[in-house]
Scaffold this active site. Sequence first.
Site, PDB file in Angstrom:
ATOM      1  N   TYR A 128      -2.018  -0.851  10.219  1.00 32.04           N
ATOM      2  CA  TYR A 128      -2.124  -1.124   8.779  1.00 32.04           C
ATOM      3  C   TYR A 128      -0.877  -0.623   8.049  1.00 32.04           C
ATOM      4  O   TYR A 128      -0.244  -1.353   7.279  1.00 32.04           O
ATOM      5  CB  TYR A 128      -3.384  -0.452   8.228  1.00 32.04           C
ATOM      6  N   ALA A 129      -0.512   0.648   8.304  1.00 35.65           N
ATOM      7  CA  ALA A 129       0.634   1.233   7.602  1.00 35.65           C
ATOM      8  C   ALA A 129       1.925   0.512   7.982  1.00 35.65           C
ATOM      9  O   ALA A 129       2.769   0.235   7.121  1.00 35.65           O
ATOM     10  CB  ALA A 129       0.729   2.728   7.911  1.00 35.65           C
ATOM     11  N   ALA A 130       2.077   0.174   9.273  1.00 34.77           N
ATOM     12  CA  ALA A 130       3.288  -0.547   9.699  1.00 34.77           C
ATOM     13  C   ALA A 130       3.336  -1.923   9.023  1.00 34.77           C
ATOM     14  O   ALA A 130       4.396  -2.378   8.588  1.00 34.77           O
ATOM     15  CB  ALA A 130       3.310  -0.687  11.223  1.00 34.77           C
TER      16      ALA A 130
ATOM     17  N   SER B   5       0.862  -1.194   0.000  1.00 32.72           N
ATOM     18  CA  SER B   5       0.000   0.000   0.000  1.00 32.72           C
ATOM     19  C   SER B   5       0.888   1.231   0.000  1.00 32.72           C
ATOM     20  O   SER B   5       2.030   1.185   0.474  1.00 32.72           O
ATOM     21  CB  SER B   5      -0.866   0.010   1.262  1.00 32.72           C
TER      22      SER B   5
HETATM   23  N1  LIG Z   1      -8.589  -0.270  -1.680  1.00 32.35           N
HETATM   24  C1  LIG Z   1      -7.560   0.520  -1.453  1.00 32.35           C
HETATM   25  O1  LIG Z   1      -7.681   1.755  -1.471  1.00 32.35           O
HETATM   26  C2  LIG Z   1      -6.203  -0.061  -1.194  1.00 32.35           C
HETATM   27  C3  LIG Z   1      -5.107   0.826  -1.161  1.00 32.35           C
HETATM   28  C4  LIG Z   1      -3.844   0.310  -0.935  1.00 32.35           C
HETATM   29  C5  LIG Z   1      -3.680  -1.058  -0.744  1.00 32.35           C
HETATM   30  N2  LIG Z   1      -4.759  -1.886  -0.780  1.00 32.35           N
HETATM   31  C6  LIG Z   1      -4.498  -3.308  -0.570  1.00 32.35           C
HETATM   32  O2  LIG Z   1      -5.006  -4.070  -1.645  1.00 32.35           O
HETATM   33  C7  LIG Z   1      -5.389  -5.365  -1.190  1.00 32.35           C
HETATM   34  C8  LIG Z   1      -6.834  -5.624  -1.556  1.00 32.35           C
HETATM   35  O3  LIG Z   1      -7.628  -4.594  -0.975  1.00 32.35           O
HETATM   36  P1  LIG Z   1      -9.159  -4.364  -1.348  1.00 32.35           P
HETATM   37  O4  LIG Z   1      -9.408  -2.916  -1.303  1.00 32.35           O
HETATM   38  O5  LIG Z   1      -9.515  -5.158  -2.541  1.00 32.35           O
HETATM   39  O6  LIG Z   1      -9.827  -5.011  -0.022  1.00 32.35           O
HETATM   40  P2  LIG Z   1     -11.207  -5.748   0.197  1.00 32.35           P
HETATM   41  O7  LIG Z   1     -11.509  -5.589   1.645  1.00 32.35           O
HETATM   42  O8  LIG Z   1     -12.224  -5.281  -0.791  1.00 32.35           O
HETATM   43  O9  LIG Z   1     -10.858  -7.275  -0.124  1.00 32.35           O
HETATM   44  C9  LIG Z   1      -9.997  -7.990   0.717  1.00 32.35           C
HETATM   45  C10 LIG Z   1     -10.252  -9.481   0.556  1.00 32.35           C
HETATM   46  O10 LIG Z   1      -9.378 -10.174   1.457  1.00 32.35           O
HETATM   47  C11 LIG Z   1     -10.106 -11.167   2.143  1.00 32.35           C
HETATM   48  N3  LIG Z   1      -9.501 -11.455   3.435  1.00 32.35           N
HETATM   49  C12 LIG Z   1      -9.534 -10.684   4.559  1.00 32.35           C
HETATM   50  N4  LIG Z   1      -8.914 -11.312   5.570  1.00 32.35           N
HETATM   51  C13 LIG Z   1      -8.473 -12.502   5.079  1.00 32.35           C
HETATM   52  C14 LIG Z   1      -7.753 -13.588   5.647  1.00 32.35           C
HETATM   53  N5  LIG Z   1      -7.400 -13.595   6.935  1.00 32.35           N
HETATM   54  N6  LIG Z   1      -7.450 -14.636   4.864  1.00 32.35           N
HETATM   55  C15 LIG Z   1      -7.841 -14.645   3.551  1.00 32.35           C
HETATM   56  N7  LIG Z   1      -8.547 -13.660   2.958  1.00 32.35           N
HETATM   57  C16 LIG Z   1      -8.844 -12.596   3.719  1.00 32.35           C
HETATM   58  C17 LIG Z   1     -11.513 -10.595   2.275  1.00 32.35           C
HETATM   59  O11 LIG Z   1     -12.493 -11.614   2.519  1.00 32.35           O
HETATM   60  C18 LIG Z   1     -11.690  -9.889   0.929  1.00 32.35           C
HETATM   61  O12 LIG Z   1     -12.230 -10.741  -0.047  1.00 32.35           O
HETATM   62  C19 LIG Z   1      -5.134  -5.360   0.310  1.00 32.35           C
HETATM   63  O13 LIG Z   1      -3.858  -5.891   0.552  1.00 32.35           O
HETATM   64  C20 LIG Z   1      -5.170  -3.893   0.662  1.00 32.35           C
HETATM   65  O14 LIG Z   1      -4.450  -3.614   1.841  1.00 32.35           O
HETATM   66  C21 LIG Z   1      -6.019  -1.431  -0.995  1.00 32.35           C
END
Ligand SMILES: NC(=O)c1ccc[n+]([C@@H]2O[C@H](COP(=O)([O-])OP(=O)(O)OC[C@H]3O[C@@H](n4cnc5c(N)ncnc54)[C@H](O)[C@@H]3O)[C@@H](O)[C@H]2O)c1
Length: 248
Positions: free
Chosen positions: A146-148, A133
């Site tokens: 989260y950030a860490a 991220s």
């Molecule tokens: N959306 C954003 O703005 C953003 C920005 C930067 C980074 N990210 C990163 O991108 C990735 C996807 O994010 P997103 O926005 O699609 O999130 P989201 O919450 O829409 O989807 C996350 C998915 O991970 C699954 N999940 C959660 N805990 C789990 C576990 N313990 N084991 C297996 N699956 C698990 C959830 O069921 C979900 O389907 C993440 O790593 C997030 O940190 C997202």
Amino acid sequence: MVTGAGRGIGRGIALAFAQQGAAVAVADIDSQSAKLVAGEIEAVTAVASAHELDVANHEAASRCVAEVEAIHGGIDSLIHCAAVNKLTPFLEMPAEDWRRIIEINLTGTFFVAQAAARHMVKRERGRIVLIASNTGFRGAIDRAAYAASKAAVINLAQTMAIELAGLGITVNAIAPGPTDTPMTAWQPAEIRRALCADVPMNRYGRIEEIAAGAIFLASDQASYVTGHTLAIDGGFAGAGIIHRSAAT
Ligand SMILES: NC(=O)c1ccc[n+]([C@@H]2O[C@H](COP(=O)([O-])OP(=O)(O)OC[C@H]3O[C@@H](n4cnc5c(N)ncnc54)[C@H](O)[C@@H]3O)[C@@H](O)[C@H]2O)c1
């Protein structure tokens, strides 16, 4: 193999790989949504399998990788997207929230990436892409854990890249900026506006824009790219501290 593929960026990446003709293993803690996405993929082109996986469970991570290997005959690429976030001011963050976020986002990344890498080492090839991220580059208010966790994921990708470079495996990270997904769907217009103020392109990213980076890093085109973190963030990581509003 795509983790966290039941929705959001993970689902988009799983579908994008399918559109390239790949067989995709869809892993998520939410088995129902994993099954739905696997069904969507089967309807498009390629072969898919659905796997219920809590990435924070060490044994489950190894078991899932073995299951994927058995069904598909190998894992060419792991795209690890599973993560959680919960916004809390640093002074108020309960220990259990800190532990849960670190456990899923960081320890879970280690469990899945190690299990997949152990398998890839046997084939002397593999691609690992960890979704980090932009909060892993800079401080992020209300997101201490989260950030860490994301800063640590960026470092983990670098360390894995060094140790696996001689074994045919590349390891890279992607650092998305704010992206339109279910994770950010709760944000009201004023929060979106405030976040966009730090993004030179002044908008959220689209899931397909993150997926394009994952496809590149998993492809032959990226054969000499390892230990890199690709920011896909509309310019956020490169932006200075003086905002657009201060322009003459
Ligand atoms: N959306 C954003 O703005 C953003 C920005 C930067 C980074 N990210 C990163 O991108 C990735 C996807 O994010 P997103 O926005 O699609 O999130 P989201 O919450 O829409 O989807 C996350 C998915 O991970 C699954 N999940 C959660 N805990 C789990 C576990 N313990 N084991 C297996 N699956 C698990 C959830 O069921 C979900 O389907 C993440 O790593 C997030 O940190 C997202």
